[in-house]
Design an enzyme around this catalytic site. Structure first.
Site, mmCIF file in Angstrom:
data_model
loop_
_atom_site.group_PDB
_atom_site.id
_atom_site.type_symbol
_atom_site.label_atom_id
_atom_site.label_comp_id
_atom_site.label_asym_id
_atom_site.label_seq_id
_atom_site.Cartn_x
_atom_site.Cartn_y
_atom_site.Cartn_z
ATOM 1 N N ARG A 157 19.765 -13.482 10.252
ATOM 2 C CA ARG A 157 18.377 -13.925 10.017
ATOM 3 C C ARG A 157 17.745 -13.199 8.830
ATOM 4 N NH1 ARG A 157 19.021 -12.769 15.284
ATOM 5 N NH2 ARG A 157 19.090 -14.505 16.724
ATOM 6 N N ILE A 158 17.868 -11.862 8.819
ATOM 7 C CA ILE A 158 17.195 -11.076 7.774
ATOM 8 C C ILE A 158 17.970 -11.183 6.458
ATOM 9 C CG2 ILE A 158 16.514 -8.745 7.076
ATOM 10 C CD1 ILE A 158 16.167 -8.175 10.166
ATOM 11 N N THR A 236 17.786 -1.189 5.177
ATOM 12 C CA THR A 236 16.691 -1.364 6.142
ATOM 13 C C THR A 236 17.256 -1.769 7.499
ATOM 14 O OG1 THR A 236 16.404 -3.687 5.508
ATOM 15 C CG2 THR A 236 14.986 -2.078 4.387
ATOM 16 N N SER A 237 18.578 -1.594 7.690
ATOM 17 C CA SER A 237 19.169 -2.083 8.940
ATOM 18 C C SER A 237 19.258 -0.984 9.996
ATOM 19 C CB SER A 237 20.527 -2.705 8.664
ATOM 20 O OG SER A 237 20.981 -3.366 9.820
ATOM 21 N N ARG A 238 20.257 -0.127 9.886
ATOM 22 C CA ARG A 238 20.378 1.007 10.808
ATOM 23 C C ARG A 238 20.951 2.184 10.023
ATOM 24 N NH1 ARG A 238 17.247 -1.033 13.509
ATOM 25 N NH2 ARG A 238 17.368 -1.766 15.662
ATOM 26 N N ASP A 262 14.972 2.784 4.893
ATOM 27 C CA ASP A 262 13.912 2.715 5.904
ATOM 28 C C ASP A 262 14.429 3.260 7.226
ATOM 29 O OD1 ASP A 262 11.294 1.822 6.817
ATOM 30 O OD2 ASP A 262 12.356 0.280 7.955
ATOM 31 N N GLU A 267 17.345 9.798 12.602
ATOM 32 C CA GLU A 267 15.893 9.594 12.561
ATOM 33 C C GLU A 267 15.189 9.813 13.900
ATOM 34 O OE1 GLU A 267 15.950 5.351 11.412
ATOM 35 O OE2 GLU A 267 14.955 4.912 13.317
ATOM 36 N N HIS A 299 11.084 3.834 9.021
ATOM 37 C CA HIS A 299 11.384 2.698 9.913
ATOM 38 C C HIS A 299 10.150 1.810 10.105
ATOM 39 C CE1 HIS A 299 14.583 1.530 13.064
ATOM 40 N NE2 HIS A 299 13.856 0.464 12.759
ATOM 41 N N GLN A 300 9.621 1.336 8.988
ATOM 42 C CA GLN A 300 8.419 0.517 9.060
ATOM 43 C C GLN A 300 8.637 -0.933 8.640
ATOM 44 O OE1 GLN A 300 6.205 2.582 5.496
ATOM 45 N NE2 GLN A 300 5.350 0.529 5.644
ATOM 46 N N ALA A 301 9.903 -1.294 8.361
ATOM 47 C CA ALA A 301 10.139 -2.655 7.854
ATOM 48 C C ALA A 301 9.634 -3.720 8.828
ATOM 49 C CB ALA A 301 11.627 -2.861 7.560
ATOM 50 N N PHE A 302 9.714 -3.421 10.121
ATOM 51 C CA PHE A 302 9.298 -4.420 11.130
ATOM 52 C C PHE A 302 7.783 -4.478 11.290
ATOM 53 C CE2 PHE A 302 7.552 -2.027 14.735
ATOM 54 C CZ PHE A 302 7.802 -0.734 14.308
HETATM 55 P P1 NAI Z 1 21.382 -11.083 12.997
HETATM 56 O O1 NAI Z 1 22.154 -10.872 14.257
HETATM 57 O O2 NAI Z 1 20.640 -12.362 12.793
HETATM 58 O O3 NAI Z 1 22.355 -10.889 11.732
HETATM 59 C C1 NAI Z 1 23.309 -9.886 11.649
HETATM 60 C C2 NAI Z 1 24.482 -10.449 10.852
HETATM 61 O O4 NAI Z 1 25.407 -9.399 10.623
HETATM 62 C C3 NAI Z 1 25.209 -11.587 11.575
HETATM 63 O O5 NAI Z 1 25.311 -12.701 10.723
HETATM 64 C C4 NAI Z 1 26.577 -10.981 11.888
HETATM 65 O O6 NAI Z 1 27.639 -11.936 11.870
HETATM 66 C C5 NAI Z 1 26.710 -9.975 10.765
HETATM 67 N N1 NAI Z 1 27.699 -8.934 11.017
HETATM 68 C C6 NAI Z 1 28.071 -8.387 12.184
HETATM 69 N N2 NAI Z 1 29.034 -7.473 11.971
HETATM 70 C C7 NAI Z 1 29.276 -7.464 10.640
HETATM 71 C C8 NAI Z 1 30.183 -6.751 9.815
HETATM 72 N N3 NAI Z 1 31.040 -5.896 10.343
HETATM 73 N N4 NAI Z 1 30.138 -6.989 8.482
HETATM 74 C C9 NAI Z 1 29.278 -7.892 7.961
HETATM 75 N N5 NAI Z 1 28.417 -8.608 8.696
HETATM 76 C C10 NAI Z 1 28.421 -8.390 10.013
HETATM 77 O O7 NAI Z 1 20.414 -9.825 12.896
HETATM 78 P P2 NAI Z 1 19.087 -9.693 12.022
HETATM 79 O O8 NAI Z 1 17.923 -10.157 12.819
HETATM 80 O O9 NAI Z 1 19.325 -10.289 10.680
HETATM 81 O O10 NAI Z 1 18.967 -8.100 11.903
HETATM 82 C C11 NAI Z 1 19.917 -7.366 11.154
HETATM 83 C C12 NAI Z 1 19.740 -5.891 11.465
HETATM 84 O O11 NAI Z 1 18.471 -5.454 10.948
HETATM 85 C C13 NAI Z 1 19.668 -5.559 12.965
HETATM 86 O O12 NAI Z 1 20.959 -5.340 13.476
HETATM 87 C C14 NAI Z 1 18.836 -4.314 13.004
HETATM 88 O O13 NAI Z 1 19.714 -3.206 13.041
HETATM 89 C C15 NAI Z 1 18.068 -4.321 11.676
HETATM 90 N N6 NAI Z 1 16.625 -4.339 11.853
HETATM 91 C C16 NAI Z 1 15.867 -3.371 11.251
HETATM 92 C C17 NAI Z 1 14.484 -3.352 11.387
HETATM 93 C C18 NAI Z 1 13.612 -2.325 10.710
HETATM 94 O O14 NAI Z 1 12.414 -2.222 11.038
HETATM 95 N N7 NAI Z 1 14.101 -1.558 9.754
HETATM 96 C C19 NAI Z 1 13.818 -4.355 12.234
HETATM 97 C C20 NAI Z 1 14.707 -5.374 12.769
HETATM 98 C C21 NAI Z 1 16.053 -5.343 12.610
#
Ligand code: NAI
Length: 343
Positions: A157-158, A236-238, A262, A267, A299-302
């Site tokens: 999604r992101i 901005t993921s983890r 982020d 953290e 960690h403010q992206a959300f």
């Molecule tokens: P999502 O589940 O829609 O997309 C994640 C994508 O990563 C999927 O298409 C999946 O197939 C792919 N993936 C899984 N394993 C992989 C690998 N080994 N190599 C490459 N791609 C791989 O998740 P969404 O909503 O896009 O969120 C992504 C990440 O963003 C979350 O897992 C979360 O950790 C992080 N996040 C961070 C926030 C923040 O405030 N900084 C807020 C919300 C999410």
């Protein structure tokens, strides 16, 4: 349903109280993080609502399950990621785990673009300079995004929103990696490749895959050694996707031309708190904060109005459905969710 909410801040209280009008749960707002010691605060609650940095390894889950006599059966995460939960232990203990699968991918994608532009143009440094009456441009030379190669790791999604904005909006050449390529992105001319091929070509790399055993330290010394010299890295993921100590070495050698994060692996004891009157105990983060070409946000992206409202509504909706014995659908996280889908 009585819900014990851990790690709450005033803004959580506001968004959950506003959303609860439609659900009518009894909300218990707790400030402490959820740990084996604080789990007892959930006594009497049918559901526990942890946040992103609460840790739920087997001992914490066992402590919660021990409250089962009082009815704690649901772990209703108010975040998307679930890497902080031992799902196997939860299943063994009969605890259902739910999350907020999608609240506002736009919030995170837009913030990512903001961080990326900040790094490319040195906006963080310009902001500090002008407040000190320094309007010189030396050291602020950036580059056009147009025509540059950007690697997007994870096009869910992101990542898909980020990839679209970069390809269709800024005119970048986007290379992507995912377990499941997205045909809609391919139709935009975005090509899928493997990580090594991407880092070898990317001017900028941005991470949007989840943290799993397979992705922990995806960016480490060996990966960074193969990167194009001067590559900028945005995360901005983890935090656990990047080996921060390896990133420091790469920044020192110039292999990495800049880093915007982020999220940070360690953290949990730092972010979401005001530590400005204390000494930062984490030497790796403290070192990162000394680089002129490193931008750190907590960690403010959300953190947008829309995302907070959606998080509260989905989390409380999960609890409502659980209490009614209805299936939680995509919000339920099971052990199977830990296994990446086959391409
Ligand atoms: P999502 O589940 O829609 O997309 C994640 C994508 O990563 C999927 O298409 C999946 O197939 C792919 N993936 C899984 N394993 C992989 C690998 N080994 N190599 C490459 N791609 C791989 O998740 P969404 O909503 O896009 O969120 C992504 C990440 O963003 C979350 O897992 C979360 O950790 C992080 N996040 C961070 C926030 C923040 O405030 N900084 C807020 C919300 C999410």
């Amino acid at each position: 349903m009585r819900i014990a909410m851990f790690s709450t801040k005033p803004y959580d209280r506001r968004s959950f109280e506003a959303a609860n009008g439609a659900h009518g749960h009894e909300l218990l707002f707790l400030e402490p993080r959820l740990t084996a010691e604080t789990a007892v605060l959930a006594q009497g609650a049918a559901a526990v609502c942890p946040f992103v940095n609460d840790e739920l390894p087997a001992p914490v889950l066992a402590a919660l399950a021990a409250l089962a006599a009082s009815g704690t059966r649901l772990i209703a995460l108010r975040c998307a990621g679930f890497n902080n939960v031992d799902l196997r232990a939860a299943a063994r203990l009969g605890l259902t785990v739910a999350r907020v699968p999608a609240y506002s991918p736009h919030a995170v994608a837009e913030f990512t673009i903001g961080l990326l532009l900040t790094l490319v143009r040195g906006i963080h440094r310009a902001h500090q300079r002008t407040r000190d009456g320094n309007f010189a441009l030396d050291g602020l030379l950036g580059f056009d995004l147009f025509g540059k190669t950007v690697g997007v790791i994870g096009t869910g999604r992101i990542g898909a929103l980020v990839a679209r904005a970069l390809a269709a909006g800024f005119g970048c050449r986007v290379l992507a990696q995912d377990l499941v390529p997205d045909p809609a992105l391919e139709a935009l001319g975005i090509a899928y490749a493997d990580l090594d091929a991407i880092v070898a070509q990317a001017d900028i790399l941005t991470l949007h895959c989840p943290l799993t055993p397979a992705t922990r330290h995806l960016l480490r010394a060996e990966t960074l050694a193969r990167a194009r010299r001067g590559m900028l890295l945005v995360n901005t993921s983890r935090g656990g996707l990047v080996d921060a100590e390896a990133a420091i070495e790469a920044l020192k050698s110039g292999r990495l031309g800049g880093l915007a994060i982020d999220v940070y692996e360690q953290e949990a004891d730092l972010f979401f708190e005001d530590l400005s009157n204390r000494i930062i105990p984490d030497d790796v983060l403290a070192r990162l904060l000394t680089f002129p070409n490193v931008v750190v946000t907590g960690h403010q992206a959300f953190f947008t109005r829309e995302a907070l409202a959606a998080i509260a509504d989905t989390t409380l909706g999960n609890a409502t459905r659980f209490a009614a014995g209805e299936p939680l659908g995509a919000a339920e996280v099971t052990e199977a969710a830990m296994v990446p889908p086959k391409p």
